[in-house]
Design an enzyme around this catalytic site. Structure first.
Site, PDB file in Angstrom:
ATOM      1  NE  ARG A   1       6.943  -1.030   9.808  1.00  0.00           N
ATOM      2  CZ  ARG A   1       5.707  -0.968   9.312  1.00  0.00           C
ATOM      3  NH1 ARG A   1       5.508  -0.373   8.132  1.00  0.00           N
ATOM      4  NH2 ARG A   1       4.688  -1.466   9.959  1.00  0.00           N
TER       5      ARG A   1
ATOM      6  NE  ARG B   1      -3.809  -1.039  10.307  1.00  0.00           N
ATOM      7  CZ  ARG B   1      -2.612  -0.666   9.813  1.00  0.00           C
ATOM      8  NH1 ARG B   1      -2.398   0.543   9.411  1.00  0.00           N
ATOM      9  NH2 ARG B   1      -1.647  -1.541   9.725  1.00  0.00           N
TER      10      ARG B   1
ATOM     11  NE  ARG C   1       7.565  -3.125   5.927  1.00  0.00           N
ATOM     12  CZ  ARG C   1       6.240  -3.064   6.042  1.00  0.00           C
ATOM     13  NH1 ARG C   1       5.537  -2.340   5.189  1.00  0.00           N
ATOM     14  NH2 ARG C   1       5.620  -3.712   7.002  1.00  0.00           N
TER      15      ARG C   1
ATOM     16  NE  ARG D   1       2.508  -5.131  11.337  1.00  0.00           N
ATOM     17  CZ  ARG D   1       3.607  -5.093  10.581  1.00  0.00           C
ATOM     18  NH1 ARG D   1       4.715  -5.695  10.990  1.00  0.00           N
ATOM     19  NH2 ARG D   1       3.613  -4.467   9.442  1.00  0.00           N
TER      20      ARG D   1
ATOM     21  CE  LYS E   1      -1.883  -1.023   3.974  1.00  0.00           C
ATOM     22  NZ  LYS E   1      -1.199  -2.291   4.314  1.00  0.00           N
TER      23      LYS E   1
HETATM   24  P1  ADP Z   1       2.339  -1.830   3.216  1.00  0.00           P
HETATM   25  O1  ADP Z   1       2.362  -0.327   3.164  1.00  0.00           O
HETATM   26  O2  ADP Z   1       1.093  -2.405   2.619  1.00  0.00           O
HETATM   27  O3  ADP Z   1       2.610  -2.384   4.590  1.00  0.00           O
HETATM   28  P2  ADP Z   1       4.860  -1.627   1.713  1.00  0.00           P
HETATM   29  O4  ADP Z   1       4.483  -0.679   0.622  1.00  0.00           O
HETATM   30  O5  ADP Z   1       5.687  -1.111   2.831  1.00  0.00           O
HETATM   31  O6  ADP Z   1       3.518  -2.359   2.294  1.00  0.00           O
HETATM   32  O7  ADP Z   1       5.552  -2.893   1.020  1.00  0.00           O
HETATM   33  C1  ADP Z   1       6.050  -3.993   1.799  1.00  0.00           C
HETATM   34  C2  ADP Z   1       7.380  -4.446   1.206  1.00  0.00           C
HETATM   35  O8  ADP Z   1       7.145  -5.035  -0.074  1.00  0.00           O
HETATM   36  C3  ADP Z   1       8.399  -3.326   0.977  1.00  0.00           C
HETATM   37  O9  ADP Z   1       9.679  -3.828   1.240  1.00  0.00           O
HETATM   38  C4  ADP Z   1       8.257  -2.993  -0.514  1.00  0.00           C
HETATM   39  O10 ADP Z   1       9.467  -2.510  -1.072  1.00  0.00           O
HETATM   40  C5  ADP Z   1       7.877  -4.349  -1.096  1.00  0.00           C
HETATM   41  N1  ADP Z   1       6.983  -4.268  -2.246  1.00  0.00           N
HETATM   42  C6  ADP Z   1       5.909  -3.449  -2.409  1.00  0.00           C
HETATM   43  N2  ADP Z   1       5.299  -3.689  -3.594  1.00  0.00           N
HETATM   44  C7  ADP Z   1       6.003  -4.704  -4.176  1.00  0.00           C
HETATM   45  C8  ADP Z   1       5.885  -5.410  -5.422  1.00  0.00           C
HETATM   46  N3  ADP Z   1       4.915  -5.133  -6.302  1.00  0.00           N
HETATM   47  N4  ADP Z   1       6.798  -6.378  -5.682  1.00  0.00           N
HETATM   48  C9  ADP Z   1       7.778  -6.678  -4.794  1.00  0.00           C
HETATM   49  N5  ADP Z   1       7.941  -6.054  -3.625  1.00  0.00           N
HETATM   50  C10 ADP Z   1       7.071  -5.078  -3.318  1.00  0.00           C
HETATM   51  P1  AMP Z   2       1.546   0.297   9.213  1.00  0.00           P
HETATM   52  O1  AMP Z   2       2.667   1.265   9.042  1.00  0.00           O
HETATM   53  O2  AMP Z   2       0.326   0.701   8.442  1.00  0.00           O
HETATM   54  O3  AMP Z   2       1.962  -1.130   8.951  1.00  0.00           O
HETATM   55  O4  AMP Z   2       1.122   0.372  10.749  1.00  0.00           O
HETATM   56  C1  AMP Z   2       2.002  -0.006  11.776  1.00  0.00           C
HETATM   57  C2  AMP Z   2       1.271  -0.046  13.123  1.00  0.00           C
HETATM   58  O5  AMP Z   2       0.769   1.268  13.454  1.00  0.00           O
HETATM   59  C3  AMP Z   2       0.041  -0.954  13.183  1.00  0.00           C
HETATM   60  O6  AMP Z   2       0.370  -2.297  13.466  1.00  0.00           O
HETATM   61  C4  AMP Z   2      -0.780  -0.291  14.305  1.00  0.00           C
HETATM   62  O7  AMP Z   2      -0.241  -0.617  15.577  1.00  0.00           O
HETATM   63  C5  AMP Z   2      -0.515   1.193  14.067  1.00  0.00           C
HETATM   64  N1  AMP Z   2      -1.504   1.809  13.135  1.00  0.00           N
HETATM   65  C6  AMP Z   2      -1.236   2.404  11.938  1.00  0.00           C
HETATM   66  N2  AMP Z   2      -2.348   2.888  11.375  1.00  0.00           N
HETATM   67  C7  AMP Z   2      -3.361   2.583  12.235  1.00  0.00           C
HETATM   68  C8  AMP Z   2      -4.768   2.802  12.214  1.00  0.00           C
HETATM   69  N3  AMP Z   2      -5.370   3.426  11.184  1.00  0.00           N
HETATM   70  N4  AMP Z   2      -5.499   2.347  13.258  1.00  0.00           N
HETATM   71  C9  AMP Z   2      -4.921   1.719  14.305  1.00  0.00           C
HETATM   72  N5  AMP Z   2      -3.609   1.480  14.380  1.00  0.00           N
HETATM   73  C10 AMP Z   2      -2.825   1.900  13.367  1.00  0.00           C
END
Ligand code: ADP
Ligand code: AMP
Length: 208
Positions: free
Chosen positions: A155, A88, A127, A166, A13
């Site tokens: 992270r 969420r 990641r 999660r 995302k």
């Molecule tokens: P989210 O915001 O949904 O938690 P991220 O955008 O942080 O996910 O993506 C999670 C991981 O997957 C990151 O390391 C990112 O670089 C990688 N990633 C995202 N989209 C793709 C894709 N289409 N193919 C391969 N890796 C991807």
């Molecule tokens: P994310 O960066 O979206 O993967 O979020 C990391 C963590 O932040 C989650 O596991 C939650 O603990 C918290 N968090 C982020 N966005 C929200 C939301 N909209 N509602 C509740 N918790 C959130």
């Protein structure tokens, strides 16, 4: 245009939202990024967020609502925003509708990235993040440039145990939103497996 990028943790995302936001000239609003920044600042609010985030649990809706309302009414979001990681829960979705309606706006669409669990795990474990810019990389699919290799970090919540919590939080509290948006004819589901560019093209197509 106000748009939600939806999907489980690690679906991609944030990656898609960042590109789309640049393309459309509107901000990306990632509640996770805002909370991590607050946590780094060492504030009392940041300490509260940290309790939930390190356990992989959702932060309570009351704390999230205030944060989003403040961000959404900032000047740079006057023409819309791309939400990632928000809403969420059902109360968060209702709150978003309410705040947008107060601004005379409504959601354009909700784009859900469909990604199977094995791909999610591969994405989350690889990641890496540059905390100074928020740029997200992947050790295999989107490696950081050589000068950043020592700077990027994993992270705190990208460990196996927290990822499991999660995922449970997503399934029990977030996934039900799919029917909320489907009933309102806002949901567009796209295949989230493929290269960054392939997925981006599907997202663009889904938005129209
Ligand atoms: P989210 O915001 O949904 O938690 P991220 O955008 O942080 O996910 O993506 C999670 C991981 O997957 C990151 O390391 C990112 O670089 C990688 N990633 C995202 N989209 C793709 C894709 N289409 N193919 C391969 N890796 C991807
Ligand atoms: P994310 O960066 O979206 O993967 O979020 C990391 C963590 O932040 C989650 O596991 C939650 O603990 C918290 N968090 C982020 N966005 C929200 C939301 N909209 N509602 C509740 N918790 C959130």
């Amino acid at each position: 245009m106000d748009l939600v990028l939806f999907g489980p943790p690690g679906a991609g995302k944030g990656t898609q939202a960042r590109t789309l936001a640049e393309e459309r000239g509107i901000p990306q609003i990632s509640t996770g990024d805002i909370m991590r920044a607050e946590r780094r600042s060492g504030s009392e609010l940041g300490k509260k967020f940290d309790e939930y985030m390190k356990a992989g649990r959702l932060v309570p809706d009351e704390l999230v609502g205030e944060l989003v309302e403040k961000r959404l009414t900032a000047e740079d979001a006057a023409n819309g925003a791309i939400f990632d990681g928000f809403p969420r829960t059902l109360p968060q979705a209702e709150m978003l509708d309410r705040v947008l309606s107060g601004l005379g706006r409504k959601l354009h669409s909700v784009v859900a990235l469909d990604v199977p669990l094995d791909v999610i795990i591969d994405r989350i474990t690889g990641r890496r993040v540059d905390e100074s810019t928020g740029q997200v990389y992947h050790v295999s699919y989107y490696p950081p440039p050589p000068e950043l290799t020592d700077k990027v970090v994993q992270r705190k919540d990208d460990n196996e145990e927290t990822v499991r919590t999660r995922d449970q939080e997503y399934r029990s509290k977030t996934e039900p939103l799919l029917s909320y948006y489907s009933e309102r004819s806002l949901l567009r589901t796209v295949d989230g497996v493929g290269s960054l560019e392939e997925v981006m093209n599907r997202v663009r197509e889904a938005i129209g």
